[in-house]
Design an enzyme around this catalytic site. Structure first.
Site, mmCIF file in Angstrom:
data_model
loop_
_atom_site.group_PDB
_atom_site.id
_atom_site.type_symbol
_atom_site.label_atom_id
_atom_site.label_comp_id
_atom_site.label_asym_id
_atom_site.label_seq_id
_atom_site.Cartn_x
_atom_site.Cartn_y
_atom_site.Cartn_z
ATOM 1 N N LEU A 129 0.842 -1.186 0.000
ATOM 2 C CA LEU A 129 0.000 0.000 0.000
ATOM 3 C C LEU A 129 0.879 1.239 0.000
ATOM 4 O O LEU A 129 1.645 1.473 0.939
ATOM 5 C CB LEU A 129 -0.908 0.022 1.235
ATOM 6 C CG LEU A 129 -1.912 -1.119 1.394
ATOM 7 C CD1 LEU A 129 -2.839 -0.828 2.578
ATOM 8 C CD2 LEU A 129 -2.712 -1.330 0.135
ATOM 9 N N ASP A 130 0.782 2.015 -1.082
ATOM 10 C CA ASP A 130 1.463 3.305 -1.155
ATOM 11 C C ASP A 130 0.518 4.343 -0.559
ATOM 12 O O ASP A 130 -0.575 4.575 -1.086
ATOM 13 C CB ASP A 130 1.797 3.650 -2.609
ATOM 14 C CG ASP A 130 2.750 2.639 -3.235
ATOM 15 O OD1 ASP A 130 3.617 2.129 -2.508
ATOM 16 O OD2 ASP A 130 2.622 2.359 -4.446
ATOM 17 N N VAL A 131 0.942 4.943 0.533
ATOM 18 C CA VAL A 131 0.042 5.759 1.348
ATOM 19 C C VAL A 131 0.543 7.196 1.430
ATOM 20 O O VAL A 131 1.744 7.440 1.579
ATOM 21 C CB VAL A 131 -0.089 5.159 2.772
ATOM 22 C CG1 VAL A 131 -0.992 6.013 3.640
ATOM 23 C CG2 VAL A 131 -0.629 3.732 2.690
#
Length: 264
Positions: A129-131
């Site tokens: 997950l790129d957050v």
């Protein structure tokens, strides 16, 4: 006993090894095959490889490059980039990769997670997950190298991913990427509260103390870094590096405390 893992994270762009800052301006830092050979000699715990072109350009994974990387590696490899089907995942596993990392596909095709997990086991299915922080507070998941917002809350999403059969989650902070100013600890703390499966964190490591701080607080956890292991010094000269076995053991000894409520 399970131990914390210290993991170099490599980005592949146009078949070369690059490093970004806030997911922008990729800087060429070398040949990925050569980097794998050097990390072999340094006896790293695990190596994560992400092709940042495949999903954005909607192309197949580069199986030839993956095979070359796997053939050279003497350490566990995690590969991500362009995997959209069970057949692609199985082909990559057949080339010698131990873990498949899914990013854009877990948002666009979430049913892929249980399908792959059923074939190869949950321990081999990794969600990335790129957050990014939202302007008015909170966090949001992005895909396609941080270019496309999804409106997804990462804290509720990780719970769903765990329920669907993901064996590990990698949380990558877009805001901290390449800045080398430390991890986003509030983000890590909140994610760790939500899940019991193994967690790896990425984005912001500027020195070994940053890694030690995460281990000190969260025990058995994967701590990944890009810039820290490909640059050296204040001028960021390109130099593949990694702590020696003695340095790594000392770092873990100083910071690791057993947390009975943490699985990985």
């Amino acid at each position: 006993m399970l131990r914390p893992r210290i993991i170099p994270s490599l980005l592949i762009h146009d078949k070369g090894l690059v490093k970004t800052v806030h997911f922008k301006n990729p800087k060429y830092v070398g040949d990925p095959i050569n980097a794998v050979k050097i990390f072999n000699e340094k006896e790293v715990d695990e190596l994560a490889l992400f092709d940042i072109d495949a999903s954005v350009n909607n192309v197949e994974p580069d199986y030839h490059l993956i095979e070359r990387l796997a053939n050279q590696s003497r350490m566990p490899l995690c590969y991500g980039g362009g995997v959209k089907t069970v057949e692609q995942a199985q082909r990559i596993f057949g080339l010698g990769i131990e873990k498949i990392a899914l990013s854009s596909s877990i948002v666009q095709h979430p049913g892929l997670i249980p399908e792959i997990a059923e074939r190869v086991g949950t321990q081999s299915v990794i969600a990335v997950l790129d957050v990014k922080r939202k302007f008015l507070g909170g966090y949001e998941v992005y895909i396609h190298n941080g270019k496309k917002s999804t409106g997804i809350n990462p804290f509720t999403f990780v719970v769903k991913l765990q329920q669907m059969g993901v064996g590990e989650i990698i949380i990558n902070s877009i805001d901290q990427d390449g800045a080398m100013k430390g991890f986003d600890m509030p983000l890590i703390d909140k994610i760790r509260e939500q899940i019991s499966i193994p967690l790896t964190v990425l984005g912001g490591a500027g020195n070994l103390d940053d890694i030690g701080g995460v281990i000190n607080k969260h025990g058995v956890i994967g701590v990944a870094a890009g810039s820290l292991f490909v640059f050296k010094g204040v001028y960021k000269a390109v130099l593949i590096n990694y702590p020696t076995r003695r340095e790594k053991d000392e770092l873990i000894k100083q910071n690791y405390k057993y947390h009975s409520n943490i699985i990985g």
